[in-house]
Each structure stands twice: as C-alpha cells, then as structure tokens.
Motif scaffolding. Sequence first.
Motif, PDB file in Angstrom:
ATOM      1  N   PRO A 348     -30.655   9.467 -51.809  1.00  0.00           N
ATOM      2  CA  PRO A 348     -31.280  10.424 -50.884  1.00  0.00           C
ATOM      3  C   PRO A 348     -30.277  11.434 -50.341  1.00  0.00           C
ATOM      4  CG  PRO A 348     -31.958   8.169 -50.384  1.00  0.00           C
ATOM      5  CD  PRO A 348     -30.873   8.058 -51.402  1.00  0.00           C
ATOM      6  N   ALA A 349     -30.782  12.577 -49.935  1.00  0.00           N
ATOM      7  CA  ALA A 349     -29.916  13.631 -49.393  1.00  0.00           C
ATOM      8  C   ALA A 349     -29.296  13.170 -48.072  1.00  0.00           C
ATOM      9  CB  ALA A 349     -30.724  14.907 -49.178  1.00  0.00           C
ATOM     10  N   LEU A 350     -28.149  13.749 -47.755  1.00  0.00           N
ATOM     11  CA  LEU A 350     -27.476  13.432 -46.496  1.00  0.00           C
ATOM     12  C   LEU A 350     -28.345  13.804 -45.301  1.00  0.00           C
ATOM     13  CD1 LEU A 350     -23.823  14.700 -47.109  1.00  0.00           C
ATOM     14  CD2 LEU A 350     -24.557  12.329 -46.866  1.00  0.00           C
ATOM     15  N   ILE A 351     -28.248  13.009 -44.254  1.00  0.00           N
ATOM     16  CA  ILE A 351     -28.891  13.353 -42.978  1.00  0.00           C
ATOM     17  C   ILE A 351     -27.777  13.874 -42.067  1.00  0.00           C
ATOM     18  CG2 ILE A 351     -30.215  12.480 -41.030  1.00  0.00           C
ATOM     19  CD1 ILE A 351     -31.295  10.303 -42.904  1.00  0.00           C
ATOM     20  N   PRO A 352     -27.729  15.182 -41.841  1.00  0.00           N
ATOM     21  CA  PRO A 352     -26.560  15.796 -41.197  1.00  0.00           C
ATOM     22  C   PRO A 352     -26.202  15.214 -39.838  1.00  0.00           C
ATOM     23  CG  PRO A 352     -27.928  17.484 -42.201  1.00  0.00           C
ATOM     24  CD  PRO A 352     -28.697  16.208 -42.290  1.00  0.00           C
ATOM     25  N   HIS A 353     -27.190  14.994 -38.982  1.00  0.00           N
ATOM     26  CA  HIS A 353     -26.835  14.566 -37.627  1.00  0.00           C
ATOM     27  C   HIS A 353     -26.230  13.155 -37.624  1.00  0.00           C
ATOM     28  CE1 HIS A 353     -30.962  12.897 -37.990  1.00  0.00           C
ATOM     29  NE2 HIS A 353     -30.506  11.944 -37.196  1.00  0.00           N
ATOM     30  N   ILE A 354     -26.625  12.310 -38.594  1.00  0.00           N
ATOM     31  CA  ILE A 354     -26.033  10.977 -38.681  1.00  0.00           C
ATOM     32  C   ILE A 354     -24.579  11.090 -39.130  1.00  0.00           C
ATOM     33  CG2 ILE A 354     -26.104   8.769 -39.891  1.00  0.00           C
ATOM     34  CD1 ILE A 354     -29.126   9.002 -39.995  1.00  0.00           C
ATOM     35  N   ALA A 355     -24.342  11.931 -40.162  1.00  0.00           N
ATOM     36  CA  ALA A 355     -22.970  12.122 -40.645  1.00  0.00           C
ATOM     37  C   ALA A 355     -22.099  12.773 -39.577  1.00  0.00           C
ATOM     38  CB  ALA A 355     -22.987  12.977 -41.906  1.00  0.00           C
ATOM     39  N   GLU A 356     -22.677  13.720 -38.829  1.00  0.00           N
ATOM     40  CA  GLU A 356     -21.915  14.402 -37.786  1.00  0.00           C
ATOM     41  C   GLU A 356     -21.571  13.445 -36.657  1.00  0.00           C
ATOM     42  OE1 GLU A 356     -22.170  18.584 -35.220  1.00  0.00           O
ATOM     43  OE2 GLU A 356     -23.863  17.890 -36.436  1.00  0.00           O
TER      44      GLU A 356
END
Length: 702
Positions: A348-356
């Motif tokens: 699945p594509a990255l979830i930006p706020h989780i990675a941030e």
Amino acid sequence: MADVATNKAETIETPKNVFDLGAFVGDLTFEEDASSDDVSLEGLQQELEECKTDDVVVNILSKGTKLREHTKGVESNLRQVELDSIQEYIQESDNLVSLHDQIHECDSILSQMETLLSGFQAEIGSISSDIKILQEKSMDMGLKLKNRKVAESKLARFVEDIIVPPRMVDIIVDGEVNDEYMRTLEILSKKLKFVEVDPTMKASKALKDVQPELEKLRQKAVSKVFDFIVQKLYALRKPKTNIQILQQNVLLKYKYVISFLKEHSKEVYGEVRAAYIDTMNKVLSAHFRAYIQALEKLQLDIATSYDLIGVETRSTSLFSRGREPLKTRSAVFALGDRINILKEIDQPALIPHIAEASALKYPYEVLFRSLQKLLMDTATSEYLFCDEFFGEESIFYEIFAGPFAVIDENFNSVLPNSYDAIGLMLMIRITHQHQLIMSRRRIPCLDSYLDKVNISLWPRFKMVFDMHLNSLRNANPKLLWEDDIHPHYVMRRYAEFAASLIHLNFEFGDGQLELNMERLRMAVDDLLIKLAKIFPKPKLQIVFLINNYDMTIAVLKEAGSEGGKIQLHFEELLKSNTALFVEELLMEHFSDLIKFVKTRASDDPSSSSERPISVAEVEPLVKDFASRWKAAIELMHKDVITSFSNFLCGMEILRAALTQLLLYYTRLSDCIKKIVGGSALNKDLVSISSIMYEIKKYSRTF
C-alpha cells in the motif's frame, strides 16, 4: 348334379363295367426311327462316361438285359401306374362332387358378404366426407382462434404499453428516488420507447391522449433524477469523503438513472456527465496535490550535481547545498537496502502523517512508488466505475486530465534536479513493474501515462550517467591523488555504483546500459593507472592497483553473482599485478639469488663454456640465504600485512611469494648438485622441508 348322381348310381350298381384303359390303349409298339442314321452322336461319349457311376445303369448292365427290352418294361410299368391313378380318381369322384357343392355354397355366402360390405363401404365413404368437412371447419375455427389470440395478445400488450397507471404517475411525481422508483422508471422508459418506435402507435388514436401525459412524466422524471444524482455527485466534494465507498455503495445502485437520461434526455445526461467530470477532476486533483505536498516533507535528498564518481571529496563540501544527514555518503553510489523497494512494489501507498509522526525520511524512489501506487489504485477504481456507471471509458481520461497535470507538474519539477542515478534506475524498474501490474489487471487506462514516465526517466538517467562518466574522464589525477596505497575513494564509488547498476540490470539485460557500463569501466581504468603512476616506486604503484582491484572485485561479489565481464576483467588485472608484486617483493630481499637463477641456473655447469659455474660463485648466495632467509620471510610478511588492506588477499599474495621463492631456491639447489665440488656446500644449504615448514606456518595464519 342329378346326372352325376345317376352316373354314380350306375357305377355302384354295375361294378363289372370298369373302364379298362389297357384295352383301350392296347399294346404300344416302338418302331425304329427311319432317320436314326442322321442322329448326331456328338457328346455321346461324355454322357456314357457320366452314366458309369449311375446305380440304375450299372444294375441293368450287370444283369445283361438289353436296353430295348428294359425300355419296354419301363413303358409298361408307367402305363400301369397311369391306369391305377385314373382308377383311383374315379373311386374318389363322390368326394369331389361333395367338395364342388361346398365350394358353391361358400361362393354364395361370400357373394352376400360382398353385398353387405359394399353397403358398409358406401356408408363409410359418406362418414369420411362428413369428417373431412368437420376437419375443415375445425381448422378454420382454430385459425380464427389463433388469430384472435394473437390479436388479443397484441392488443393487451398495446394497452399495457400505452396505458399510464395512476400508481406509476404517483411514484414518478411524488415518490422518492429509491429501488421502487428505479423499477417504475424502467416501466416509463419502456412506454416511451414504445410510443417512439412502435409503428402501430403512429396510427393509433390513443396516441393523442397518452403522448402528452407520457411527455409530462418524462420531463418530471428527468428533472427529479437530475436533482437527485447531482446531489449525490456534490457529496463527493465533501472533505474526507471515501470516494470509492460512495461510488460502489450509493451511485452504482442508481446507475439506471444514467441509462434513462442517456436514452430520454441527452442534454440532461450531458449536464450530469459534465458535472461528474468536473467534480471528480477537482476532487482527485486536490487529493493528489495534497498527497504530493505531504510526500515532499518526507523526501531525503541523496545526491547533488557534485556527487559524482570522479569529483574530489573536498570540493563537494564547499558547493553542495544543505541536505538531510546520511548515515554514509556511499548511499549516493551503493544500492544497499534501497533494492527492497522492488520487493515492496505492490505494498500500500505511504500514509504521510504516520511517516511524518515517526520522523522518517525516504529517498525519492520510495515516494515515487507510493505516488504511482496511489495513482494506479485510484485509476483502476475510477476506470471500472466509469465503465459500469456511464458505459463510457472516455470519461476516465477527461476526469484524470487534472490529476495527470498535477503529477506531471511535480514530476517535471523533481526530475531536472535529480542527480541520483541509482534512484533513477530504481524508478525505471518500478515503472516497469507497475506496467506489469496494470497489464495483469487488464486495465489499459495508464498505458500512455506510464510510457511517458518511462520515456522521461531514461534520458535523465543517461544524462546523470554521462556526468559520472565525464567526471572520470575529466578528473585531475593530481587533485584526486592521496599518498595512500589503500583503495581510493573514487574506485570505491565506482565499484559500488557499478555493482548497483549491474544488479538492477540483471533480470532485464539492457544492452545499452551494458555498453555504457563498459565505457565507465574503461574510464575508471585509465584514471586508476594515472593515479598509480604518481607513486614514486613501482612496488607502491602495484600495491595501489592490487588494493583497488581487490576491493572492486569484493564489492562486485557482495552485490551478487551478476558481475559478469566487468568482474572477470578486474580479476585478470588482479592476477597479473599480483605476479608483478611477487617478483618485486622477492627482488627486494633475494635479488642476487633471483638474478643468478634467471641468468645462470639454466647453464650446464659441466659444459665447457667460457665461464662455467663454480663453487665460489654460488657459495655467497647459499650462505647469504642460510643466514637470513627466515628474517627475510618475516619482513615480507610484515610488508604484506601493512601493504594490503584485505588480509585474505595479502596472505594469498604472501603464499604466492613464498611458493615462488621455493621454486627459485629449488632451482639453485639443483644447480649446485651439478657443480663440481658442489657437495661441499651441502652443510650450508637450507633443506626444502624447512622452507616448506615455514610456508605452512604462514599458511596457517591464512
């Protein structure tokens, strides 16, 4: 009949008057045929031969009876049998008369039956005629009935198709748009089609009464479903709306509305179509723009225009722009864990706020894969929805004109500033994998887009690759040179860079990339030779080359078994330079011995040459070797340990040197044995076993 009876009576009364056939016939005589002499006897012999086996003929001939007498006897017997037969017939005359009477009676009875059956036949013929008439009437009535049923069916269908039930009017005008409304809409659609298409309707007087009402219902239905569907479409614009769920669970339930509008109000259908395209275009464009902006915060810059193989390390720190700190600068050239992105291609594509929130940073190819994955999933869902809901694939391309423009804008801004050749090649491989995924899904909507991305990536990769190539060709060896015989950082960069590209090209076998890799190898070969020549001593030059070749081979092997021609090339160079170093090392410690062996040991000491080998000539060599050979080997060992950064490589070279030394000394020993009086030197000769023991001692450390 009376005469027969009278005759019968007379016969009974006068039995004596029996008819005598013999008396009437008399004796029969056979005269000889006067013309018997003219009878042909042809075939007689054959008949006689055939009769030899006949029992009767044989019997006659055996008795000696003449043939003529025997013939007369036979004729007499036949006549007697005939007379007996006639007499027997006369005796049975009464029975024959009785049989005649019975036949006559039967004939009378059959005549009566014939008359009766003839009457029956006449009656049956009359009945058959009546049945035929009834059959014709029945067929005529059946045909009329069939025609009436057909007429009734058509009339019933006509009435059913043209009538407008009050319930339908109520649902269309006042009902809510739900499943029942959809069913009623289908009925209305059938009635409208019937009025427009059926030729019988054109001539019907009922058309004038029904058509205005149907038109009103059509307009009302079109207006109502238009408002309903537009309201549903506007729901797509609400923030945080799950578009796919709304499409699948809500809009697809009312897909017949689109079919109804397409058939009965093309203008309104065009408005709905345009509204959906406009809505989805804006919504998806905003989503992708926000996603790209969030991904940009996660980007980890890997390389700048100064991060090239042949650029001096000191110069990069002066001009390179500020970047996120890397654990190691080799990430610019080494593939490392970055290869894992190809194993996670369908994740699945990255979830930006989780990675941030986790403070994670990613190379651009990770963000690229994530963006492309989101695009593929969104495009697949939208393509299938448009095909099912609107029945038009072309709508997809109008909707995605906006998202494509947003993604292209980002891509076109990032790509010109990308100097990460490894990342670019990874993106090329990611794009190829995505093309395969879309092909397996049988969704062609991204074919042209992915082709365009691929076409954009290759020229950029070629440009960055050429920058690396030119950095090697144009490098100044004096600026790059360091007074250090260990592997040069330029060669390490090249080894890691080459291993990375070879690994990424292994499954694809791109011939153009292989050709470029060969050009890069030739450039680094030339630069390495130039750097080696700066060292003042040949031995240091060779050590420098060996260390760099060994390091390059080790890096290529670590990357996998795909080194191919490049690895073989460096292995050959390592082998040739190792042989040169061995000679240099031995000449440094045993130069006199080696010179003697190479120049004099091949001569025959017993030959009458101008200058034969004498004991006095070899005695200094033998005593010198015996006095310091162990110390010399220890010095060689220390020299190797300090010269080569790879311990295993150094020990291999030391073993090769000791083996070569053993060969030289063996040749010296063989030469001494041939010298006159050479046995006097045996006490000073070092035994071969002692040298072998010393070699094994150093081999154990290996």
